[in-house]
Write an enzyme that holds these catalytic residues in place. Structure first.
Site, PDB file in Angstrom:
ATOM      1  N   LYS A 265      12.459 -18.023 -26.338  1.00  0.00           N
ATOM      2  CA  LYS A 265      11.696 -17.930 -27.583  1.00  0.00           C
ATOM      3  C   LYS A 265      10.164 -17.875 -26.766  1.00  0.00           C
ATOM      4  O   LYS A 265       9.295 -17.332 -27.570  1.00  0.00           O
ATOM      5  CB  LYS A 265      11.678 -18.931 -28.486  1.00  0.00           C
ATOM      6  CG  LYS A 265      11.566 -20.412 -28.031  1.00  0.00           C
ATOM      7  CD  LYS A 265      11.249 -21.469 -29.026  1.00  0.00           C
ATOM      8  CE  LYS A 265      11.193 -22.799 -28.716  1.00  0.00           C
ATOM      9  NZ  LYS A 265      11.199 -23.678 -29.899  1.00  0.00           N
ATOM     10  N   ASP A 266       9.949 -18.238 -25.498  1.00  0.00           N
ATOM     11  CA  ASP A 266       8.633 -18.162 -24.979  1.00  0.00           C
ATOM     12  C   ASP A 266       8.483 -16.769 -24.323  1.00  0.00           C
ATOM     13  O   ASP A 266       7.333 -16.714 -23.964  1.00  0.00           O
ATOM     14  CB  ASP A 266       8.551 -19.116 -23.942  1.00  0.00           C
ATOM     15  CG  ASP A 266       8.465 -20.618 -24.603  1.00  0.00           C
ATOM     16  OD1 ASP A 266       8.121 -20.924 -25.604  1.00  0.00           O
ATOM     17  OD2 ASP A 266       8.762 -21.535 -23.745  1.00  0.00           O
TER      18      ASP A 266
ATOM     19  N   THR B 168       4.140 -30.701 -36.416  1.00  0.00           N
ATOM     20  CA  THR B 168       4.751 -29.451 -35.682  1.00  0.00           C
ATOM     21  C   THR B 168       3.668 -28.577 -35.336  1.00  0.00           C
ATOM     22  O   THR B 168       2.524 -28.510 -35.781  1.00  0.00           O
ATOM     23  CB  THR B 168       5.602 -28.516 -36.673  1.00  0.00           C
ATOM     24  OG1 THR B 168       6.093 -27.594 -35.935  1.00  0.00           O
ATOM     25  CG2 THR B 168       4.893 -28.174 -38.018  1.00  0.00           C
TER      26      THR B 168
ATOM     27  N   ARG C 131       0.797 -31.231 -30.275  1.00  0.00           N
ATOM     28  CA  ARG C 131       1.536 -30.584 -28.941  1.00  0.00           C
ATOM     29  C   ARG C 131       2.003 -31.635 -28.199  1.00  0.00           C
ATOM     30  O   ARG C 131       2.052 -32.947 -28.467  1.00  0.00           O
ATOM     31  CB  ARG C 131      -0.008 -30.165 -28.070  1.00  0.00           C
ATOM     32  CG  ARG C 131      -0.689 -28.786 -28.555  1.00  0.00           C
ATOM     33  CD  ARG C 131       0.366 -27.485 -28.342  1.00  0.00           C
ATOM     34  NE  ARG C 131       0.787 -27.562 -26.867  1.00  0.00           N
ATOM     35  CZ  ARG C 131       0.172 -26.952 -25.806  1.00  0.00           C
ATOM     36  NH1 ARG C 131      -1.191 -26.557 -25.918  1.00  0.00           N
ATOM     37  NH2 ARG C 131       0.809 -27.036 -24.801  1.00  0.00           N
TER      38      ARG C 131
ATOM     39  N   THR D  44       6.394 -37.437 -26.414  1.00  0.00           N
ATOM     40  CA  THR D  44       5.267 -37.686 -27.190  1.00  0.00           C
ATOM     41  C   THR D  44       5.565 -37.662 -28.717  1.00  0.00           C
ATOM     42  O   THR D  44       4.931 -37.898 -29.359  1.00  0.00           O
ATOM     43  CB  THR D  44       4.140 -36.521 -26.727  1.00  0.00           C
ATOM     44  OG1 THR D  44       4.096 -36.903 -25.425  1.00  0.00           O
ATOM     45  CG2 THR D  44       2.802 -36.801 -27.221  1.00  0.00           C
ATOM     46  N   ARG D  45       5.917 -36.193 -29.037  1.00  0.00           N
ATOM     47  CA  ARG D  45       6.225 -35.662 -30.487  1.00  0.00           C
ATOM     48  C   ARG D  45       7.046 -36.821 -31.236  1.00  0.00           C
ATOM     49  O   ARG D  45       6.567 -37.394 -32.193  1.00  0.00           O
ATOM     50  CB  ARG D  45       6.818 -34.378 -30.607  1.00  0.00           C
ATOM     51  CG  ARG D  45       6.006 -33.452 -29.956  1.00  0.00           C
ATOM     52  CD  ARG D  45       6.447 -31.906 -29.922  1.00  0.00           C
ATOM     53  NE  ARG D  45       5.832 -30.937 -29.383  1.00  0.00           N
ATOM     54  CZ  ARG D  45       5.658 -29.736 -29.757  1.00  0.00           C
ATOM     55  NH1 ARG D  45       6.185 -29.282 -30.785  1.00  0.00           N
ATOM     56  NH2 ARG D  45       4.866 -28.760 -29.049  1.00  0.00           N
TER      57      ARG D  45
ATOM     58  N   CYS E  61       4.677 -14.747 -29.991  1.00  0.00           N
ATOM     59  CA  CYS E  61       5.751 -15.751 -30.343  1.00  0.00           C
ATOM     60  C   CYS E  61       5.129 -17.041 -30.781  1.00  0.00           C
ATOM     61  O   CYS E  61       5.833 -17.918 -31.094  1.00  0.00           O
ATOM     62  CB  CYS E  61       6.544 -16.131 -29.130  1.00  0.00           C
ATOM     63  SG  CYS E  61       5.392 -16.513 -27.624  1.00  0.00           S
TER      64      CYS E  61
END
Length: 340
Positions: free
Chosen positions: A86-87, A130, A156, A161-162, A249
């Site tokens: 996806k990147d 998100t 981010r 972290t998230r 993207c």
């Protein structure tokens, strides 16, 4: 260095340094060792997307996690690279080969919320983190359909972290790719896997891309042994949709192609089983929306592709045709500034 002189030499696999990137690259490295009989070492490379603290939508998203790896490939510093598909920008450079797209992991998004809550159970005004405009658009629209609102908070950072934002009580929940959670062994922490019926994933989400220099034809041929034709066909359709929308993207675009066996067609050349061709049905869904969720364009299409999938023209055309329908319904005006 020629292909013949490379035989037996340790292969250098380029990867980002994050825990997730190292986990998925480690899995590919093991598969390549088994496939080629050659040792594989990981070469950690820092990308611009890893060092920038700006939100992906601000830095453009397209290629920010990829360019440094591709530069290392072309410079001969690594032999092949593993990316999250996806990147990848939708245009494939001629001097690089997408040698393999392995079997896809679960493409869905996952919610990790406090107190084990599902999205439907979140309170009105819940703060959901998100970094994805695509997720923001669909989460806000979903909340509105439930008669509630959520505050989507741009975040981010790596997976730890998230998730930490939830554990510390700073956010009520975060939405991440289920594939990433699976690959680092944390999928059990998901409080809900989000159905594509309400939140379509990013084009190519859950799939990996194995890339090498085009001049390294022998290695490309070996790596092709890891390719999954069904996954490649699905992500080809999804990325074709993204490309035809002229969106990067980081744009608020979701897409998912589902494949299911449909029927067998017998070749006109004869009636032996060798001449039979399995035809597969592909269902492609796409969505574009404003990040506040007030406006969404959602369409789908169904077509048939040969299960041999050597010819990607059908998935490419399906993506382009669905994109044209979405643009005719006003999709361009919902994406903000389109990619050049």
């Amino acid at each position: 260095m020629t292909d013949s002189t490379m035989k037996g030499r340790t292969l250098r696999l380029g990867t980002r340094r994050s825990k997730l990137a190292l986990a998925q690259s480690g899995q590919v490295a093991e598969a390549v060792r088994e496939l080629t009989g050659r040792p594989v070492e990981l070469v950690e490379i820092t990308t611009y997307g890893d060092t920038s603290r700006e939100h992906l939508a601000q830095i453009g998203g397209t290629g920010v996690f990829v360019s440094a790896l591709r530069d290392a490939l072309l410079a001969g510093e690594i032999d092949f690279a593993v990316h999250s598909l996806k990147d990848l920008p939708t245009a494939q450079p001629e001097n690089l080969t997408l040698a393999a797209v392995p079997v896809r992991e679960d493409p869905r998004d996952a919610l990790i919320a406090r107190d084990g809550l599902t999205f439907e159970q979140l309170p009105d005004g819940a703060r959901v983190g998100t970094g994805s405009p695509r997720r923001m658009a669909q989460l806000n629209a979903w909340a509105r359909s439930l008669g509630r609102r959520v505050e989507t908070v741009p975040i981010r950072g790596n997976i730890d972290t998230r998730i930490g934002y939830v554990e510390k009580g700073e956010l009520d929940g975060v939405v991440l790719a289920a594939a990433g959670l699976t690959r680092i062994g944390r999928i059990d922490e998901a409080t809900q896997l989000l159905s594509p019926d309400v939140v379509l994933p990013a084009p190519g989400q859950g799939a990996l891309a194995i890339e090498c220099a085009a001049v390294n034809a022998e290695l490309a041929a070996q790596l092709a042994g890891l390719d999954d034709p069904g996954t490649r066909a699905a992500v080809t359709a999804e990325r074709s949709l993204l490309a035809a929308l002229e969106a990067g993207c980081s744009a608020p675009v979701g897409a998912l192609a589902d494949l299911s066996p449909s029927s067998r067609l017998r070749s006109s050349r004869g009636d032996s089983k060798a001449d039979e061709q399995v035809v597969t049905e592909m269902h492609l869904r796409g969505v574009v929306g404003t990040t506040d969720g007030h406006a969404l364009v959602q369409l789908s299409t169904t077509g048939h592709v040969p299960a041999s999938l050597d010819d990607v023209s059908t998935p490419l055309n399906m993506g382009r045709e669905l994109a044209a329908e979405m643009l005719a319904k006003g999709a361009a005006g919902l994406m903000g500034e389109r990619a050049l």
